[in-house]
Design a protein around this motif. Structure first.
Motif: not given
Length: 230
Positions: A119-126, A131-137, A192-200
């Motif tokens: 995974i690239s940094d750009a893909e991680l950002e997407k 996750i941020v959008s789910i938090q907002e919605n 989702h955050l836990a998965i994201y952090e593991a990927l990061k």
């Protein structure tokens, strides 16, 4: 009008059986990619089913991208149906909810470990943006954002051989998502955050663990409702 050799459908799950009969026509070579299906009235007569039953079966086949219905043009078998046999297996098992969930788990758990390595940094950002959008919605139906989160992870595995599996993964996601009767945004965001952090961290073992935690929770939730309705 071309006549197909098929069994008359008479049991309870009529639309599923029509779907299976059409898939069987493909497997036997009586139908081929690019063929146009007979008109609805003719199919109703040949299968001995009502219009709603037939349309339900055709709708499922279209969701699986096995056929395409063109307005005023007819219904056609997709040209590439023969190149993706996994979709045919999905077609035969789309109403077998436990099997569909397990298929989704098998695909995602494999893809997330590959994604962790590539995974690239750009893909991680997407992924973080979903996750941020789910938090907002959080108090709306965020199913589209959830699907995008899982699609991005699968795509970031960046493997041309398994690219064709991503469409099938999304089909299983749509099926399981449609069975969720209530949303739990706090848990979704936490997972989702836990998965994201593991990927990061580029950690395939932790990515597998966190994805399994998430998907096993989803499986338990869906199957609890599913079993109550059986």
């Amino acid at each position: 009008m071309k006549e197909y050799k098929m069994d008359t459908v008479r049991r309870s799950t009529l639309s599923q059986q029509v779907l299976e009969q059409i898939v069987q026509l493909l497997m036997s070579g009586q139908l081929n990619p690019g063929d146009k299906l007979p008109a609805e009235m003719n199919l109703m007569e040949q299968f001995d089913v009502s219009r709603p039953v037939l349309r339900e079966a055709l709708s499922s086949l279209e969701t699986l991208e096995i056929i395409t219905r063109r307005p005023r043009g007819g219904t056609f078998v997709n040209d590439k149906v023969g190149s993706n046999p996994f979709k045919v297996m999905l077609a035969l098992s789309i109403n077998n909810v436990p099997a569909i969930i397990e298929a989704r788990m098998a695909l995602e758990l494999g893809l997330v470990t590959i994604a962790a390595e590539k995974i690239s940094d750009a893909e991680l950002e997407k992924i973080k943006e979903t996750i941020v959008s789910i938090q907002e919605n959080a108090h709306s139906d965020y199913g589209r954002l959830d699907k995008e989160f899982h699609r991005l992870i699968a795509q970031s595995a960046n493997n041309p051989v398994v690219e064709g599996m991503i469409d099938s993964l999304l089909i299983t996601h749509e099926k399981t998502d449609s069975l969720i009767t209530y949303r739990e945004p706090d848990i979704t965001i936490e997972h989702h955050l836990a998965i994201y952090e593991a990927l990061k961290s580029r950690d395939p073992f932790e990515s597998f663990k966190q994805m399994y935690t998430h998907l096993s929770y989803v499986r338990k939730k869906i199957l609890a409702d599913y079993k109550e309705k059986q």
